[in-house]
Design a protein around this motif. Sequence first.
Motif, PDB file in Angstrom:
ATOM      1  N   TYR A   8      13.506  42.456   8.048  1.00 29.53           N
ATOM      2  CA  TYR A   8      13.449  41.508   6.939  1.00 29.53           C
ATOM      3  C   TYR A   8      12.013  41.016   6.786  1.00 29.53           C
ATOM      4  O   TYR A   8      11.368  40.686   7.788  1.00 29.53           O
ATOM      5  N   VAL A   9      11.514  40.968   5.555  1.00 28.83           N
ATOM      6  CA  VAL A   9      10.200  40.376   5.303  1.00 28.83           C
ATOM      7  C   VAL A   9      10.381  38.871   5.467  1.00 28.83           C
ATOM      8  O   VAL A   9      11.165  38.240   4.760  1.00 28.83           O
ATOM      9  N   GLN A  10       9.667  38.303   6.432  1.00 28.59           N
ATOM     10  CA  GLN A  10       9.802  36.894   6.757  1.00 28.59           C
ATOM     11  C   GLN A  10       9.184  36.023   5.658  1.00 28.59           C
ATOM     12  O   GLN A  10       8.425  36.496   4.818  1.00 28.59           O
ATOM     13  N   GLU A  13       5.273  36.100   5.436  1.00 29.37           N
ATOM     14  CA  GLU A  13       4.799  37.426   5.799  1.00 29.37           C
ATOM     15  C   GLU A  13       4.699  38.281   4.541  1.00 29.37           C
ATOM     16  O   GLU A  13       5.553  38.206   3.664  1.00 29.37           O
ATOM     17  N   THR A  14       3.651  39.095   4.457  1.00 25.14           N
ATOM     18  CA  THR A  14       3.539  40.012   3.325  1.00 25.14           C
ATOM     19  C   THR A  14       4.314  41.287   3.635  1.00 25.14           C
ATOM     20  O   THR A  14       4.685  41.542   4.793  1.00 25.14           O
ATOM     21  N   ILE A  15       4.521  42.088   2.602  1.00 19.61           N
ATOM     22  CA  ILE A  15       5.213  43.368   2.797  1.00 19.61           C
ATOM     23  C   ILE A  15       4.400  44.249   3.737  1.00 19.61           C
ATOM     24  O   ILE A  15       4.951  44.891   4.633  1.00 19.61           O
ATOM     25  N   ASP A  16       3.081  44.271   3.558  1.00 20.61           N
ATOM     26  CA  ASP A  16       2.221  45.077   4.431  1.00 20.61           C
ATOM     27  C   ASP A  16       2.323  44.640   5.891  1.00 20.61           C
ATOM     28  O   ASP A  16       2.323  45.478   6.799  1.00 20.61           O
ATOM     29  N   GLU A  17       2.413  43.347   6.134  1.00 25.39           N
ATOM     30  CA  GLU A  17       2.550  42.852   7.507  1.00 25.39           C
ATOM     31  C   GLU A  17       3.880  43.283   8.108  1.00 25.39           C
ATOM     32  O   GLU A  17       3.956  43.642   9.285  1.00 25.39           O
ATOM     33  N   CYS A  18       4.932  43.273   7.302  1.00 25.14           N
ATOM     34  CA  CYS A  18       6.241  43.726   7.774  1.00 25.14           C
ATOM     35  C   CYS A  18       6.195  45.217   8.111  1.00 25.14           C
ATOM     36  O   CYS A  18       6.714  45.651   9.139  1.00 25.14           O
ATOM     37  N   ARG A  32      14.081  50.678   1.024  1.00 21.32           N
ATOM     38  CA  ARG A  32      13.725  49.295   0.702  1.00 21.32           C
ATOM     39  C   ARG A  32      14.826  48.719  -0.179  1.00 21.32           C
ATOM     40  O   ARG A  32      15.258  49.349  -1.148  1.00 21.32           O
ATOM     41  N   GLU A  34      16.181  44.989  -2.158  1.00 19.08           N
ATOM     42  CA  GLU A  34      15.872  43.622  -2.572  1.00 19.08           C
ATOM     43  C   GLU A  34      17.168  42.945  -2.982  1.00 19.08           C
ATOM     44  O   GLU A  34      17.974  43.516  -3.708  1.00 19.08           O
ATOM     45  N   GLU A  55      15.051  38.373  -1.313  1.00 18.17           N
ATOM     46  CA  GLU A  55      14.939  38.781   0.084  1.00 18.17           C
ATOM     47  C   GLU A  55      14.642  40.281   0.087  1.00 18.17           C
ATOM     48  O   GLU A  55      15.344  41.053  -0.547  1.00 18.17           O
TER      49      GLU A  55
END
Length: 64
Positions: A8-10, A13-18, A32, A34, A55
């Motif tokens: 889950y993208v926190q 947090e960015t998508i890239d970080e996830c 992916r 949504e 989300e």
Amino acid sequence: MSKKKTFYVQENETIDECLERMKREGYMPVRRMEKPLFEERKENGETIHVPIGREIVFEGKIMT
């Protein structure tokens, strides 16, 4: 280690970080999804659903 895992993208947090977190854990994204997030509110005696965000979820497959 499980062959599939959901990430889950926190909130902060960015998508890239996830995606980077997935890579560090040894998974690559294969899907992916949504999901819209709604809030119930009462207006004029009626319950309405107001969109408040989304989300983002990635399904990861273990890298070989």
